[in-house]
Design a protein around this motif. Structure first.
Motif, PDB file in Angstrom:
ATOM      1  N   UNK A  65      -5.823   1.041   3.708  1.00  0.00           N
ATOM      2  CA  UNK A  65      -5.791  -0.237   2.986  1.00  0.00           C
ATOM      3  C   UNK A  65      -5.582   0.018   1.492  1.00  0.00           C
ATOM      4  N   UNK A  66      -6.313   0.985   0.953  1.00  0.00           N
ATOM      5  CA  UNK A  66      -6.182   1.299  -0.479  1.00  0.00           C
ATOM      6  C   UNK A  66      -4.792   1.819  -0.806  1.00  0.00           C
ATOM      7  N   UNK A  67      -4.230   2.641   0.107  1.00  0.00           N
ATOM      8  CA  UNK A  67      -2.874   3.148  -0.113  1.00  0.00           C
ATOM      9  C   UNK A  67      -1.861   2.011  -0.120  1.00  0.00           C
ATOM     10  N   UNK A  68      -2.072   1.020   0.762  1.00  0.00           N
ATOM     11  CA  UNK A  68      -1.184  -0.141   0.791  1.00  0.00           C
ATOM     12  C   UNK A  68      -1.290  -0.940  -0.515  1.00  0.00           C
ATOM     13  N   UNK A  69      -2.527  -1.091  -1.028  1.00  0.00           N
ATOM     14  CA  UNK A  69      -2.713  -1.823  -2.286  1.00  0.00           C
ATOM     15  C   UNK A  69      -2.068  -1.064  -3.446  1.00  0.00           C
ATOM     16  N   UNK A  70      -2.197   0.267  -3.449  1.00  0.00           N
ATOM     17  CA  UNK A  70      -1.547   1.076  -4.485  1.00  0.00           C
ATOM     18  C   UNK A  70      -0.026   0.920  -4.436  1.00  0.00           C
TER      19      UNK A  70
ATOM     20  N   UNK B 252      -1.466  -8.414 -20.318  1.00  0.00           N
ATOM     21  CA  UNK B 252      -1.123  -8.818 -18.959  1.00  0.00           C
ATOM     22  C   UNK B 252      -1.521  -7.709 -17.984  1.00  0.00           C
ATOM     23  N   UNK B 253      -1.645  -8.094 -16.725  1.00  0.00           N
ATOM     24  CA  UNK B 253      -1.953  -7.116 -15.679  1.00  0.00           C
ATOM     25  C   UNK B 253      -0.990  -7.289 -14.519  1.00  0.00           C
ATOM     26  N   UNK B 254      -0.793  -6.198 -13.793  1.00  0.00           N
ATOM     27  CA  UNK B 254      -0.079  -6.234 -12.525  1.00  0.00           C
ATOM     28  C   UNK B 254      -1.097  -6.024 -11.412  1.00  0.00           C
ATOM     29  N   UNK B 255      -0.890  -6.707 -10.286  1.00  0.00           N
ATOM     30  CA  UNK B 255      -1.859  -6.672  -9.191  1.00  0.00           C
ATOM     31  C   UNK B 255      -1.154  -6.353  -7.878  1.00  0.00           C
ATOM     32  N   UNK B 256      -1.673  -5.362  -7.179  1.00  0.00           N
ATOM     33  CA  UNK B 256      -1.201  -5.059  -5.831  1.00  0.00           C
ATOM     34  C   UNK B 256      -2.283  -5.410  -4.836  1.00  0.00           C
ATOM     35  N   UNK B 257      -1.923  -6.120  -3.760  1.00  0.00           N
ATOM     36  CA  UNK B 257      -2.911  -6.630  -2.807  1.00  0.00           C
ATOM     37  C   UNK B 257      -2.556  -6.178  -1.397  1.00  0.00           C
ATOM     38  N   UNK B 258      -3.573  -5.670  -0.686  1.00  0.00           N
ATOM     39  CA  UNK B 258      -3.441  -5.361   0.733  1.00  0.00           C
ATOM     40  C   UNK B 258      -4.548  -6.072   1.480  1.00  0.00           C
ATOM     41  N   UNK B 259      -4.225  -6.630   2.643  1.00  0.00           N
ATOM     42  CA  UNK B 259      -5.207  -7.332   3.461  1.00  0.00           C
ATOM     43  C   UNK B 259      -5.187  -6.733   4.853  1.00  0.00           C
ATOM     44  N   UNK B 260      -6.358  -6.331   5.329  1.00  0.00           N
ATOM     45  CA  UNK B 260      -6.444  -5.683   6.638  1.00  0.00           C
ATOM     46  C   UNK B 260      -6.221  -6.682   7.755  1.00  0.00           C
ATOM     47  N   UNK B 261      -5.802  -6.170   8.886  1.00  0.00           N
ATOM     48  CA  UNK B 261      -5.914  -6.899  10.132  1.00  0.00           C
ATOM     49  C   UNK B 261      -7.271  -6.559  10.708  1.00  0.00           C
ATOM     50  N   UNK B 262      -7.382  -6.422  12.015  1.00  0.00           N
ATOM     51  CA  UNK B 262      -8.645  -5.967  12.603  1.00  0.00           C
ATOM     52  C   UNK B 262      -8.801  -4.482  12.305  1.00  0.00           C
ATOM     53  N   UNK B 263      -9.843  -4.126  11.568  1.00  0.00           N
ATOM     54  CA  UNK B 263     -10.020  -2.753  11.097  1.00  0.00           C
ATOM     55  C   UNK B 263     -10.416  -1.838  12.239  1.00  0.00           C
TER      56      UNK B 263
ATOM     57  N   UNK C 147      -8.104  -5.917  -0.483  1.00  0.00           N
ATOM     58  CA  UNK C 147      -8.295  -4.942  -1.552  1.00  0.00           C
ATOM     59  C   UNK C 147      -7.204  -5.146  -2.585  1.00  0.00           C
ATOM     60  N   UNK C 148      -7.609  -5.247  -3.852  1.00  0.00           N
ATOM     61  CA  UNK C 148      -6.652  -5.394  -4.953  1.00  0.00           C
ATOM     62  C   UNK C 148      -6.748  -4.191  -5.875  1.00  0.00           C
ATOM     63  N   UNK C 149      -5.601  -3.695  -6.311  1.00  0.00           N
ATOM     64  CA  UNK C 149      -5.529  -2.720  -7.385  1.00  0.00           C
ATOM     65  C   UNK C 149      -4.941  -3.431  -8.598  1.00  0.00           C
ATOM     66  N   UNK C 150      -5.657  -3.396  -9.705  1.00  0.00           N
ATOM     67  CA  UNK C 150      -5.258  -4.124 -10.915  1.00  0.00           C
ATOM     68  C   UNK C 150      -5.054  -3.122 -12.044  1.00  0.00           C
ATOM     69  N   UNK C 151      -3.904  -3.185 -12.698  1.00  0.00           N
ATOM     70  CA  UNK C 151      -3.589  -2.230 -13.759  1.00  0.00           C
ATOM     71  C   UNK C 151      -3.115  -2.991 -15.002  1.00  0.00           C
ATOM     72  N   UNK C 152      -3.648  -2.609 -16.172  1.00  0.00           N
ATOM     73  CA  UNK C 152      -3.239  -3.251 -17.429  1.00  0.00           C
ATOM     74  C   UNK C 152      -1.831  -2.786 -17.796  1.00  0.00           C
TER      75      UNK C 152
ATOM     76  N   UNK D 176      -8.320  -0.957 -12.183  1.00  0.00           N
ATOM     77  CA  UNK D 176      -9.512  -1.572 -11.600  1.00  0.00           C
ATOM     78  C   UNK D 176      -9.258  -1.862 -10.126  1.00  0.00           C
ATOM     79  N   UNK D 177     -10.338  -1.911  -9.370  1.00  0.00           N
ATOM     80  CA  UNK D 177     -10.259  -2.248  -7.943  1.00  0.00           C
ATOM     81  C   UNK D 177     -11.154  -3.441  -7.667  1.00  0.00           C
TER      82      UNK D 177
END
Length: 463
Positions: free
Chosen positions: A437-442, A416-427, A327-332, A376-377
Motif C-alpha cells: 500500500x505504501x509503495x502504491x502511495x509513493x 503547495x504540496x503534492x499528494x499520492x493516495x493508495x486505498x486498499x481492497x480487502x487486506x 494511505x497518503x504520501x504528502x510532499x512539499x 509526511x504520511x
C-alpha cells in the motif's frame, strides 16, 4: 465516515423496519435472526455497532451479548439492546448482560440515531487509544502497570439542594464515593479543582431544560480543557426522548430516565467511571511510553519508527473488519528553494505549520507522521476511494490557500504540496501487504510530482 451496523432480531418485521431506518441514515447494514448467524457475520464483516433485541424469548441473545463482551477481539463493539420492557429492572438486566444502552419499545428514531452517533464516537476514541497502546508494546515499551485507582470524584449538578435530592442519596449509597453536590453553573466557576472530577451527573429530570441552560452546560463542560475528559451522565425526563437525543448530540456520554431506580443509575455511573479510568491509563501509556522515542522533535508528529508497527496494526484491523485503509504520501513542492531562499529556520516554520494544519484537520483515529525531510504520511482507516480523494483534495487546499508566515521581517510565502493516495481492497494477512500500500502511495506521489505538482494522484492498491 459511515459505520457498519448489525441488526439481530428473531422477528423479520423488526429487522426490516430497523434496516430501512439505518440505511436511510447512511449506515452499512447486516441483518440476522440467530446467535449463530451473528457470530458468522461478525467474523466475516465486523460491525461497529449491534442492535440486539433482548426481548426475544430465547437465551441466545443474552449469551451473545455476554460472549461479545468477554472476547477481546469483539469487546469494543458497541451494543444497543432494543425491544426491552420500559422498566428500570429490565434495563438493568440488559446493561448487566453487557449492552451499552437500552432503548425500550417503541424506539424513538431521533434518540436511537443520537445514541448510535454517541457510541460510535466513544468506540473510535477507545480503539484509537488501544491501537496506540498496542503499538507501544510492539516497539518494546513497558506495559502500563495496574495500580490502585483510588476513589472516583463525582459531582452531581442539580437545582435541588443535597438534602432534597434523592439522586445524591442513591449515588452515595451505591457508589460509596465522595459525592459533591452543587448548582449546575457553579462548576464552571470552581477553578482548577474541576479537573479532578471523573464524572458529572447532571440532573435534568424535572427541570425546565430549555430555560435552565443545561444544554449549554453539557457542551461547555465538553469544550473546556479542564473538564472535557470527564464523563457526563444526564438524568432526563422519561417522556421526552428528543431532550435525551439533544443531550447525547451535545456531548453527554449517557442518559437515563429520571424514573429509573438507584440501582440502574449507579450501574451506569460505575461503567462510565470504569471507561474514564481505562482511557486515562491508555493516554498515560501513550504520553509516557512513546513521546520521546517515536515523536519528531520539530513537528510533534509521530516519526518513521512509529509508523511501521502502527500501520501493521491498522492493516490488521482493516483485514478483520473488511473496511478499506487509505494511505497518503504528502510532499512539499520545491522545499529546497524555501531553505535556500529564506534559511533553514524559515523551512522549519513551514514544516511545523504544515504539521499543525494536517493534525487539526484529521480524525483522532487517523495516523499523521513525518517520514523525514519534507515528506509526511497520513493513514485513514475505514476510508473508501471516494472519501480518500475528497480528504486529499481538502488537505491540499488547506496548504495552498493560506500563505505560511515566516519571521516578522519576512513576508508570508505560498506553499503547495503534492499528494499520492493508495486505498486498499480487502487486506491480505501477509506481512508485506502494508508495504504494498505504501509503495502504491509513493508511486502515486511521484505521478503527482511529474504531472506538475500541487495536485493529487490516486493509485488503487493491489494489497
Amino acid at each position: 465516515m459511515p459505520g457498519r451496523i448489525l441488526i439481530v432480531d428473531t422477528v423479520a418485521t423488526n429487522r426490516i423496519v430497523l434496516k430501512v431506518k439505518m440505511l436511510a441514515a447512511q449506515f452499512a447494514v447486516d441483518v440476522c435472526a440467530t446467535k449463530a448467524e451473528a457470530v458468522s457475520i461478525i467474523a466475516d464483516n465486523r460491525p461497529d455497532l449491534i442492535l440486539l433485541n433482548l426481548s426475544d424469548a430465547v437465551a441466545d441473545q443474552h449469551s451473545l451479548c455476554l460472549d461479545l463482551r468477554r472476547t477481546p477481539d469483539t469487546s469494543t463493539i458497541s451494543i444497543i439492546a432494543v425491544g426491552v420492557a420500559d422498566t428500570s429492572r429490565a434495563r438493568f438486566a440488559a446493561l448487566d448482560a453487557g449492552a451499552d444502552d437500552v432503548l425500550p419499545h417503541p424506539v424513538n428514531d431521533a434518540l436511537l440515531l443520537a445514541r448510535i452517533r454517541s457510541l460510535l464516537r466513544v468506540r473510535s476514541t477507545s480503539e484509537e487509544l488501544q491501537l496506540r497502546e498496542g503499538t507501544s508494546r510492539a516497539l518494546g515499551f513497558e506495559e502500563h502497570k495496574a495500580g490502585f485507582d483510588g476513589a472516583a470524584k463525582i459531582a452531581v449538578l442539580s437545582l435541588l439542594t443535597s438534602g432534597q435530592n434523592a439522586l445524591v442519596t442513591g449515588l452515595r449509597k451505591g457508589l460509596r464515593n465522595t459525592i459533591h453536590s452543587m448548582l449546575p453553573h457553579d462548576v464552571l466557576r470552581s477553578g482548577a479543582g474541576q479537573s479532578a472530577y471523573d464524572l458529572f451527573v447532571i440532573d435534568a429530570g424535572e427541570a425546565a431544560v430549555g430555560q435552565s441552560g443545561l444544554f449549554g452546560l453539557v457542551s461547555d463542560l465538553r469544550a473546556r480543557a479542564q473538564t472535557r475528559l470527564a464523563m457526563q451522565l444526564v438524568v432526563v425526563p422519561a417522556d421526552k426522548p428528543e431532550i435525551a437525543a439533544m443531550f447525547l448530540d451535545l456531548g453527554a456520554d449517557d442518559v437515563v430516565p429520571h424514573t429509573s431506580d438507584a440501582a440502574e443509575i449507579t450501574l451506569r455511573a460505575k461503567r462510565l467511571i470504569a471507561r474514564k479510568r481505562q482511557h486515562d491509563k491508555l493516554r498515560d501509556t501513550v504520553r509516557t511510553g512513546l513521546n520521546a522515542a517515536v515523536t519528531d522533535p520539530l513537528t510533534g508528529l509521530f516519526n518513521r519508527r512509529y509508523v511501521e508497527p502502527h500501520l501493521a496494526r491498522l492493516a490488521d484491523q482493516s483485514r478483520k473488519s473488511g473496511r478499506e485503509l487509505a494511505v497518503m504520501m504528502i510532499d512539499i513542492d520545491h522545499f529546497k528553494a524555501v531553505n535556500d531562499g529564506y534559511g533553514h529556520a524559515a523551512g522549519d516554520k513551514v514544516l511545523i505549520e504544515l504539521a499543525d494544519r494536517l493534525r487539526e484537520n484529521l480524525r483522532a483515529v487517523d495516523l499523521v507522521a513525518r517520514m523525514g525531510g519534507e515528506e509526511f504520511l497520513v493513514a485513514m482507516p475505514g476510508t473508501s476511494v471516494t472519501d480518500a480523494r475528497l480528504a486529499a483534495d481538502r488537505l491540499r487546499a488547506l496548504v495552498n490557500t493560506t500563505a505560511f508566515k515566516l519571521a516578522d521581517d519576512q513576508p508570508p510565502i505560498k506553499i503547495t504540496v503534492s499528494v499520492g493516495v493508495a486505498v486498499s481492497g480487502r487486506i491480505k494477512a501477509e506481512a508485506s501487504a502494508i508495504n504494498k500500500i505504501c509503495a502504491q502511495a509513493d508511486k502515486a506521489l511521484y505521478a503527482a510530482k511529474s504531472a506538475g505538482r500541487d495536485q493529487v494522484a490516486m493509485s488503487k492498491s493491489a494489497a
